[in-house]
Design an enzyme around this catalytic site. Structure first.
Site, PDB file in Angstrom:
ATOM      1  N   SER A   1      -3.427   9.399   6.418  1.00  0.00           N
ATOM      2  CA  SER A   1      -3.048  10.566   7.227  1.00  0.00           C
ATOM      3  C   SER A   1      -1.641  10.403   7.785  1.00  0.00           C
ATOM      4  O   SER A   1      -0.882  11.375   7.897  1.00  0.00           O
ATOM      5  CB  SER A   1      -4.043  10.761   8.375  1.00  0.00           C
ATOM      6  OG  SER A   1      -5.292  11.199   7.885  1.00  0.00           O
ATOM      7  N   GLU A   2      -1.286   9.166   8.128  1.00  0.00           N
ATOM      8  CA  GLU A   2       0.053   8.916   8.664  1.00  0.00           C
ATOM      9  C   GLU A   2       1.126   9.187   7.607  1.00  0.00           C
ATOM     10  O   GLU A   2       2.187   9.744   7.913  1.00  0.00           O
ATOM     11  CB  GLU A   2       0.150   7.472   9.167  1.00  0.00           C
ATOM     12  CG  GLU A   2      -0.664   7.185  10.423  1.00  0.00           C
ATOM     13  CD  GLU A   2      -2.169   7.126  10.176  1.00  0.00           C
ATOM     14  OE1 GLU A   2      -2.937   7.334  11.130  1.00  0.00           O
ATOM     15  OE2 GLU A   2      -2.588   6.884   9.014  1.00  0.00           O
TER      16      GLU A   2
ATOM     17  N   GLN B   1     -24.062  13.428  15.386  1.00  0.00           N
ATOM     18  CA  GLN B   1     -24.388  13.675  16.789  1.00  0.00           C
ATOM     19  C   GLN B   1     -25.492  14.723  16.915  1.00  0.00           C
ATOM     20  O   GLN B   1     -26.395  14.591  17.746  1.00  0.00           O
ATOM     21  CB  GLN B   1     -23.137  14.135  17.530  1.00  0.00           C
ATOM     22  CG  GLN B   1     -23.251  14.081  19.042  1.00  0.00           C
ATOM     23  CD  GLN B   1     -23.265  12.661  19.580  1.00  0.00           C
ATOM     24  OE1 GLN B   1     -22.852  11.736  18.896  1.00  0.00           O
ATOM     25  NE2 GLN B   1     -23.759  12.487  20.790  1.00  0.00           N
TER      26      GLN B   1
ATOM     27  N   TRP C   1      -7.519  -1.989  -5.068  1.00  0.00           N
ATOM     28  CA  TRP C   1      -8.142  -0.717  -4.696  1.00  0.00           C
ATOM     29  C   TRP C   1      -8.136   0.276  -5.850  1.00  0.00           C
ATOM     30  O   TRP C   1      -7.870   1.463  -5.665  1.00  0.00           O
ATOM     31  CB  TRP C   1      -7.448  -0.095  -3.473  1.00  0.00           C
ATOM     32  CG  TRP C   1      -7.339  -1.028  -2.311  1.00  0.00           C
ATOM     33  CD1 TRP C   1      -6.212  -1.631  -1.840  1.00  0.00           C
ATOM     34  CD2 TRP C   1      -8.413  -1.481  -1.475  1.00  0.00           C
ATOM     35  NE1 TRP C   1      -6.507  -2.428  -0.765  1.00  0.00           N
ATOM     36  CE2 TRP C   1      -7.851  -2.352  -0.518  1.00  0.00           C
ATOM     37  CE3 TRP C   1      -9.793  -1.234  -1.440  1.00  0.00           C
ATOM     38  CZ2 TRP C   1      -8.620  -2.975   0.468  1.00  0.00           C
ATOM     39  CZ3 TRP C   1     -10.548  -1.859  -0.471  1.00  0.00           C
ATOM     40  CH2 TRP C   1      -9.968  -2.717   0.465  1.00  0.00           C
TER      41      TRP C   1
ATOM     42  N   GLY D   1       0.831  -1.194   0.000  1.00  0.00           N
ATOM     43  CA  GLY D   1       0.000   0.000   0.000  1.00  0.00           C
ATOM     44  C   GLY D   1       0.866   1.243   0.000  1.00  0.00           C
ATOM     45  O   GLY D   1       1.150   1.836  -1.037  1.00  0.00           O
ATOM     46  N   SER D   2       1.336   1.632   1.177  1.00  0.00           N
ATOM     47  CA  SER D   2       2.204   2.802   1.277  1.00  0.00           C
ATOM     48  C   SER D   2       3.613   2.520   0.760  1.00  0.00           C
ATOM     49  O   SER D   2       4.321   3.433   0.349  1.00  0.00           O
ATOM     50  CB  SER D   2       2.285   3.276   2.736  1.00  0.00           C
ATOM     51  OG  SER D   2       0.994   3.609   3.221  1.00  0.00           O
TER      52      SER D   2
ATOM     53  N   GLU E   1      -5.167   7.777  -1.512  1.00  0.00           N
ATOM     54  CA  GLU E   1      -4.064   8.614  -2.016  1.00  0.00           C
ATOM     55  C   GLU E   1      -3.104   9.027  -0.908  1.00  0.00           C
ATOM     56  O   GLU E   1      -2.628  10.167  -0.854  1.00  0.00           O
ATOM     57  CB  GLU E   1      -4.595   9.822  -2.788  1.00  0.00           C
ATOM     58  CG  GLU E   1      -5.303   9.389  -4.067  1.00  0.00           C
ATOM     59  CD  GLU E   1      -5.596  10.543  -5.010  1.00  0.00           C
ATOM     60  OE1 GLU E   1      -4.763  11.448  -5.133  1.00  0.00           O
ATOM     61  OE2 GLU E   1      -6.665  10.512  -5.626  1.00  0.00           O
TER      62      GLU E   1
ATOM     63  N   GLY F   1     -30.571  10.382  17.102  1.00  0.00           N
ATOM     64  CA  GLY F   1     -30.985   9.078  16.573  1.00  0.00           C
ATOM     65  C   GLY F   1     -31.265   9.112  15.090  1.00  0.00           C
ATOM     66  O   GLY F   1     -30.982   8.140  14.367  1.00  0.00           O
TER      67      GLY F   1
ATOM     68  N   THR G   1      -9.852   2.507  -8.513  1.00  0.00           N
ATOM     69  CA  THR G   1     -11.091   3.182  -8.908  1.00  0.00           C
ATOM     70  C   THR G   1     -11.303   3.006 -10.410  1.00  0.00           C
ATOM     71  O   THR G   1     -10.394   3.248 -11.195  1.00  0.00           O
ATOM     72  CB  THR G   1     -11.021   4.673  -8.553  1.00  0.00           C
ATOM     73  OG1 THR G   1     -10.743   4.807  -7.155  1.00  0.00           O
ATOM     74  CG2 THR G   1     -12.334   5.366  -8.863  1.00  0.00           C
TER      75      THR G   1
END
Length: 390
Positions: free
Chosen positions: A377-378, A347, A167, A142-143, A374, A351, A169
């Site tokens: 976050s890491e 929130q 993965w 992946g990365s 793409e 409900g 598209t």
């Protein structure tokens, strides 16, 4: 908002350009007519609405950045951010597919293709006669793209490609794919090349379609290559340039995912504001309670900050300046904000936010992809840290 030039310095102009206003209104009208009525159906059944993308192509929205000489709209990144974000305010899935088609497949050929290659493929992509796919990720890489296992071995005038990609598209419905393949040693940044492979090429097929949490109307599948023979004239640039090309393409792609996140966040926020004014508890609208109004205030600030980061990266991209750090910052921040805003919107709905009768449930599910696709976050933080520490 837009950025204007004064003595070669960037200055912020908070008034949208005429093009941005025109495009935003066009997209809103299109989305209300052709996307909004079908959102639930497409999401529930994972329908990939090819006809909708053909219609978007007729409006020039599948070739936003492609010069007019190749059949595109010839716009810049401000207009492109407007397109993606306005679509994503209604449906993240459609926004994601428009982004992937424009930034990745089409953008790669536009940036690194020869003149003959551009003339051959861009007019079909810019008008959505053909849908594009872009393939870098594999099941176990992946990365770690340099560890890819898909290989291309030159045999006469053809590369013989073997392996698979995950993965992807438009992996099934796409008519053409830009595929990163290993032409050298594993782990070598100069050992990867980029090939354009058209649908129908013997040995090129699609595999498993993913059953996803969100973005369910954006098709994601595996690509399989079994002794697939691709003519060497389909090589983009030179042998060994694929990894460098992919990283440059992802810089621009991160702006598009940031714009996608911005649109989803805006859609969720607008729904939450509207609902908070209508929902009555203890004899008054819940928007009048500090617990809700402060939540809305935080959401508004974070969305505004996201947009400023995105437009700064877009400005640098328009100028042709280095924007690796800025694009990563925009993508990282906007995608994390998107998840937070969508969560807070659910929130606020209480409900009802947990049901499919209201739109925030889908914004909530769609939002998470923005922190993964793409570059997670890491990975964005890794890119930012490397740039900061240079």
């Amino acid at each position: 908002m837009d950025y204007t030039e004064t003595d070669n310095q960037a200055s912020i102009n908070f008034h949208p350009t005429e093009n941005q206003n025109m495009i935003a209104e066009m997209v809103r009208q299109f989305a209300d007519q052709h996307i909004r009525p079908h959102i639930i159906e497409w999401d529930e059944a994972q329908i990939f609405p090819i006809d909708t993308f053909k219609k978007l192509g007729e409006l020039g929205l599948m070739g936003v950045l492609v010069p007019e000489e190749y059949g595109g709209s010839g716009f810049g990144y401000f207009e492109y951010v407007t397109v993606i974000s306005e679509i994503a305010k209604v449906c993240g899935s459609i926004g994601l597919s428009v982004a992937a088609h424009n930034s990745l497949c089409t953008g790669h050929i536009l940036t690194f293709g020869s003149e003959d290659q551009k003339k051959k493929w861009l007019p079909k992509l810019a008008t959505a006669e053909w849908l594009g796919a872009w393939a870098l990720t594999e099941a176990n890489t992946g990365s770690d793209a340099l560890g890819m296992n898909t290989t291309a071995v030159l045999d006469g005038d053809h590369y013989v490609v073997n392996g698979s990609k995950n993965w992807i598209t438009h992996g099934k419905s796409g008519d053409i794919a830009v595929v990163m393949v290993r032409t050298g040693n594993k782990g070598d940044s100069r050992g990867i090349s980029a090939l354009v492979i058209e649908k129908g090429t013997p040995g090129f097929s699609s595999g498993k379609k993913e059953n996803k949490l969100g973005m369910r109307a954006s098709e994601t599948t595996e690509l399989v290559f079994d002794n697939c023979r691709v003519h060497k004239e389909n090589l983009l640039g030179s042998v060994g340039e694929g990894f460098y090309q992919a990283m440059k393409v992802l810089d621009g792609g991160r702006i598009s995912i940031a714009a996608l996140a911005l649109g989803i966040a805006k859609g969720a926020f607008e729904a939450a504001v509207s609902y908070s004014k209508e929902r009555q508890q203890f004899g008054r609208p819940i928007s009048e309670f500090q617990g809700i109004s402060f939540k809305l205030a935080d959401m508004a600030c974070e969305i505004e900050a996201s947009e400023l980061l995105i437009m700064h990266a877009a400005d640098l991209k328009n100028r042709g300046q280095k924007m690796t750090k800025e694009a990563a910052m925009a993508k990282y921040y906007a995608s994390e904000v998107c998840v937070k805003v969508a969560t807070d919107a659910v929130q606020i709905f209480g409900g009802y936010g947990y049901t499919k009768d209201y739109p925030v449930e889908k914004f909530y599910r769609d939002s998470k992809l923005c922190t993964i696709g793409e570059g997670t976050s890491e990975i964005q933080k890794l890119v930012i840290a490397r740039e900061v520490l240079k």
